[in-house]
Design an enzyme around this catalytic site. Sequence first.
Site, PDB file in Angstrom:
ATOM      1  N   SER A   1       0.841  -1.193   0.000  1.00  0.00           N
ATOM      2  CA  SER A   1       0.000   0.000   0.000  1.00  0.00           C
ATOM      3  C   SER A   1       0.883   1.252   0.000  1.00  0.00           C
ATOM      4  CB  SER A   1      -0.953  -0.042   1.190  1.00  0.00           C
ATOM      5  OG  SER A   1      -2.080   0.771   0.963  1.00  0.00           O
TER       6      SER A   1
ATOM      7  N   ASP B   1      -4.898  -4.989  -2.283  1.00  0.00           N
ATOM      8  CA  ASP B   1      -3.963  -4.455  -1.290  1.00  0.00           C
ATOM      9  C   ASP B   1      -3.362  -5.558  -0.413  1.00  0.00           C
ATOM     10  OD1 ASP B   1      -2.973  -3.158   1.158  1.00  0.00           O
ATOM     11  OD2 ASP B   1      -3.956  -1.354   0.388  1.00  0.00           O
TER      12      ASP B   1
END
Length: 267
Positions: free
Chosen positions: A49, A161
């Site tokens: 991320s 993610d």
Amino acid sequence: MELANQAKNTPYGTGLVLSGGAYRGMGQVGALKALKERGVEPDILCGTSSGAINAVLYASGYSPEEMRDIWYKEPFGKVLNLHLPRFGLLKHSKIGELIAPYLRHQRLEELPIPVYLTSTCLNDGEQKVFTEGDLLQLLQAACAVPLVFEPVEIEGRQYIDGGVVSNLPAEPLRPLCQHLIGISVNPIPFKEKLNGITDTLYRTIWIGLEGSVKKTSQLCDWLIAPTEMGERGFMERSALELFFQSGYDFTSRFLEEKGVMLTRRQK
């Protein structure tokens, strides 16, 4: 450095793991500045991320000061926010539009400092560690927040993610490094009253992310986790300077306590 001794035959000396955290990723930039000023620089990095963005920028040769300017200029945190969009899923290309102008290499394995990027495979629910491939595509996969962005398809599989499985992905680097440093930027402060379903959902996701950090942080010799960042939410762009300064100040104190003295101060 007073780091735990690991096997001497590991291929890398110091590894650095960077967590996700939306705008709190700016705190990692402050931490990187403090580390660099004291001569602590990684031989390999791993991130997911916002931590993936910072890992790639740093490994590409950007200084912490230059990274700070990029964070101020580009709304990375806005596209990494944990929120439910009003109309379906956003195109993951939005992340690419922001980061692409700053990429100095096309492929992950071309970075001057090795970087591992992690993502979550929706097909089997497992963590995927990328060590090579199209850099922009892999960054988009590492930053594809669930319910916000469309999954990224890579070789027939769908990825989101990496923080869903491990928000401080220390697992890939632990066997490779003599010393491992983790930087986590998501402390959870006490809140007396929750304001509705949005606030409840926000903190539920937050707690889930930090649950994985508690496990993987045990793999790190040093864990840098600035507590002051909990004063503001990770969706608050107005707190960028607070995040940067908190990361810098906390890491400076941490290193001084470890006996790592300032070697040079960058302007």
